[in-house]
Scaffold this active site. Structure first.
Site, PDB file in Angstrom:
ATOM      1  CE1 TYR A   8       0.397   7.980  -6.632  1.00 54.46           C
ATOM      2  CE2 TYR A   8      -1.363   7.867  -8.252  1.00 54.46           C
ATOM      3  CZ  TYR A   8      -0.929   7.723  -6.951  1.00 54.46           C
ATOM      4  OH  TYR A   8      -1.818   7.333  -5.973  1.00 54.46           O
TER       5      TYR A   8
ATOM      6  CB  ILE B 197      -9.116   8.140  -0.286  1.00 53.51           C
ATOM      7  CG1 ILE B 197      -9.523   7.124  -1.369  1.00 53.51           C
ATOM      8  CG2 ILE B 197      -9.505   7.627   1.113  1.00 53.51           C
ATOM      9  CD1 ILE B 197     -10.987   6.775  -1.464  1.00 53.51           C
TER      10      ILE B 197
ATOM     11  CE  LYS C  27      -0.391   4.325  -6.873  1.00 51.65           C
ATOM     12  NZ  LYS C  27      -0.245   3.498  -5.663  1.00 51.65           N
TER      13      LYS C  27
ATOM     14  CG  ASN D 173      -1.504   1.300   1.588  1.00 51.65           C
ATOM     15  OD1 ASN D 173      -2.480   1.742   0.990  1.00 51.65           O
ATOM     16  ND2 ASN D 173      -0.891   1.992   2.549  1.00 51.65           N
TER      17      ASN D 173
ATOM     18  CB  SER E 257      -4.269   4.964  -8.232  1.00 53.03           C
ATOM     19  OG  SER E 257      -4.863   6.216  -8.472  1.00 53.03           O
TER      20      SER E 257
HETATM   21  P1  NAI Z   1      -0.913   8.480   3.109  1.00 53.44           P
HETATM   22  O1  NAI Z   1       0.110   9.496   2.803  1.00 53.44           O
HETATM   23  O2  NAI Z   1      -1.919   8.778   4.154  1.00 53.44           O
HETATM   24  O3  NAI Z   1      -0.225   7.097   3.453  1.00 53.44           O
HETATM   25  C1  NAI Z   1       0.854   6.602   2.709  1.00 53.44           C
HETATM   26  C2  NAI Z   1       1.893   6.021   3.659  1.00 53.44           C
HETATM   27  O4  NAI Z   1       2.955   5.448   2.868  1.00 53.44           O
HETATM   28  C3  NAI Z   1       2.537   7.107   4.556  1.00 53.44           C
HETATM   29  O5  NAI Z   1       2.438   6.750   5.915  1.00 53.44           O
HETATM   30  C4  NAI Z   1       3.979   7.155   4.085  1.00 53.44           C
HETATM   31  O6  NAI Z   1       4.909   7.417   5.111  1.00 53.44           O
HETATM   32  C5  NAI Z   1       4.159   5.750   3.530  1.00 53.44           C
HETATM   33  N1  NAI Z   1       5.290   5.702   2.614  1.00 53.44           N
HETATM   34  C6  NAI Z   1       5.568   6.555   1.598  1.00 53.44           C
HETATM   35  N2  NAI Z   1       6.736   6.220   1.034  1.00 53.44           N
HETATM   36  C7  NAI Z   1       7.204   5.144   1.717  1.00 53.44           C
HETATM   37  C8  NAI Z   1       8.386   4.369   1.620  1.00 53.44           C
HETATM   38  N3  NAI Z   1       9.337   4.648   0.709  1.00 53.44           N
HETATM   39  N4  NAI Z   1       8.558   3.338   2.472  1.00 53.44           N
HETATM   40  C9  NAI Z   1       7.620   3.064   3.408  1.00 53.44           C
HETATM   41  N5  NAI Z   1       6.473   3.766   3.549  1.00 53.44           N
HETATM   42  C10 NAI Z   1       6.287   4.803   2.721  1.00 53.44           C
HETATM   43  O7  NAI Z   1      -1.638   8.203   1.715  1.00 53.44           O
HETATM   44  P2  NAI Z   1      -2.743   7.142   1.240  1.00 53.44           P
HETATM   45  O8  NAI Z   1      -3.627   7.872   0.344  1.00 53.44           O
HETATM   46  O9  NAI Z   1      -3.310   6.365   2.359  1.00 53.44           O
HETATM   47  O10 NAI Z   1      -1.845   6.189   0.330  1.00 53.44           O
HETATM   48  C11 NAI Z   1      -1.943   4.787   0.321  1.00 53.44           C
HETATM   49  C12 NAI Z   1      -1.904   4.274  -1.101  1.00 53.44           C
HETATM   50  O11 NAI Z   1      -3.094   4.653  -1.766  1.00 53.44           O
HETATM   51  C13 NAI Z   1      -0.763   4.821  -1.958  1.00 53.44           C
HETATM   52  O12 NAI Z   1      -0.187   3.782  -2.715  1.00 53.44           O
HETATM   53  C14 NAI Z   1      -1.441   5.824  -2.859  1.00 53.44           C
HETATM   54  O13 NAI Z   1      -0.754   5.989  -4.082  1.00 53.44           O
HETATM   55  C15 NAI Z   1      -2.776   5.163  -3.045  1.00 53.44           C
HETATM   56  N6  NAI Z   1      -3.861   6.029  -3.504  1.00 53.44           N
HETATM   57  C16 NAI Z   1      -4.295   7.106  -2.773  1.00 53.44           C
HETATM   58  C17 NAI Z   1      -5.352   7.859  -3.213  1.00 53.44           C
HETATM   59  C18 NAI Z   1      -5.912   9.003  -2.413  1.00 53.44           C
HETATM   60  O14 NAI Z   1      -6.747   9.754  -2.933  1.00 53.44           O
HETATM   61  N7  NAI Z   1      -5.536   9.197  -1.179  1.00 53.44           N
HETATM   62  C19 NAI Z   1      -5.996   7.583  -4.497  1.00 53.44           C
HETATM   63  C20 NAI Z   1      -5.477   6.430  -5.177  1.00 53.44           C
HETATM   64  C21 NAI Z   1      -4.447   5.697  -4.693  1.00 53.44           C
END
Ligand code: NAI
Length: 259
Positions: free
Chosen positions: A163, A196, A167, A97, A150
């Site tokens: 990105y 989200i 994805k 994730n 995504s």
């Molecule tokens: P978020 O920023 O709340 O959580 C993402 C987490 O991934 C963070 O805690 C961050 O520290 C961690 N992270 C980032 N790079 C990292 C690395 N190199 N090693 C370990 N951890 C790392 O964001 P969210 O939205 O919960 O993201 C989760 C997934 O959902 C991601 O893959 C994102 O691309 C995807 N996503 C999010 C959307 C949105 O609207 N929020 C839409 C579509 C996909």
């Protein structure tokens, strides 16, 4: 008539590893899994944020342990997956994730660094986690891989090509895994969130969120991390044993809306 079989809707006692679990959808997924009785390995960049989520889960009566790891670190992935297996006695569910926003215009300076970061964190890491976890997932008998892609895995926003490429790649990797690992009793599926409310989108002002959602999303709002986490839960249930190789949009209907 044959009796209707009772398939298990419980992940109690299963071991789940969730990356990017200190925030947003990863954190919500870790919580939902732990609420359902799974033992959860919480993985994220820094120990303090990982520890905070482990504490929350334990406070709610769940079982979790945390590892600080940059998922771009291939050797680190092998080490952490091994430690998770030793700590919990195996691994049944892998949720790839972790991710970040990587907007960068194709012609702008520094583009290749952003490209490398996006691919390392949001595609190569998924592959490496699967490779490291595979022996345990096979042994599980009900191994489940969920890769978070995504809606950008189906279409594209201008200026977001690193990105979008990552994805789209996640969906391709997941389909390939589904075909290759099905015979091992391991399923691979994708969750494709739309907009989200998480860390990634928190910098977008509320009024912009509202304008976007009203124009593009039939449900007319951003989704909550918990709403995605519950779909992920349904994908990993033992009863979801015939779901394999799909990419499930969780986007309030955004992808099907034309006008
Ligand atoms: P978020 O920023 O709340 O959580 C993402 C987490 O991934 C963070 O805690 C961050 O520290 C961690 N992270 C980032 N790079 C990292 C690395 N190199 N090693 C370990 N951890 C790392 O964001 P969210 O939205 O919960 O993201 C989760 C997934 O959902 C991601 O893959 C994102 O691309 C995807 N996503 C999010 C959307 C949105 O609207 N929020 C839409 C579509 C996909």
């Amino acid at each position: 008539m044959e009796p209707v079989r009772k398939l298990s809707r419980s992940i109690k006692g299963k071991v789940a590893l969730v990356t990017g679990a200190a925030s947003g959808m990863g954190r919500a997924t870790a919580h939902v899994f732990a609420d359902e009785g799974a033992k959860v390995a919480v993985i994220d960049l820094t120990q303090d944020r990982v520890d905070a989520v482990v504490k929350e889960i334990e406070g709610a009566g769940g079982e979790a342990a945390g590892w600080a790891l940059d998922v771009a670190d291939g050797e680190g992935i092998v080490r952490v997956v091994k430690e998770v297996g030793e700590r919990f006695g195996g691994l049944d569910i892998l949720v790839n994730n972790a991710g970040l926003a990587t907007f960068h215009g194709i012609g702008e300076p520094g583009y290749e660094d952003t490209w490398t970061l996006a691919l390392d964190v949001m595609l190569t890491a998924h592959m490496r986690f699967v490779r490291a976890a595979l022996p345990m997932l096979k042994k599980s008998g009900e191994g489940r891989i969920v890769n978070v892609a995504s809606t950008e895995g189906f279409g594209a926003t201008p200026g977001n090509s690193p990105y979008v490429a990552a994805k789209h790649g996640v969906i391709g990797l997941t389909r390939a895994l589904a075909v290759e690992l099905g015979r091992e009793g391991v399923t691979a599926n994708c969750i494709c969130p739309g907009p989200i409310r998480t860390g990634i989108t928190e910098g977008i002002p509320d009024e912009h969120k509202e304008i976007f959602a009203k124009r593009r999303v039939p449900l007319r709002r951003y989704g909550l991390p918990e709403e995605v986490a519950h779909v992920t839960l349904s994908v990993v249930l033992p009863a979801s044993s015939y779901l394999n190789g799909v990419a499930i949009p969780v986007d309030g209907g955004m992808l099907v809306k034309n006008a």
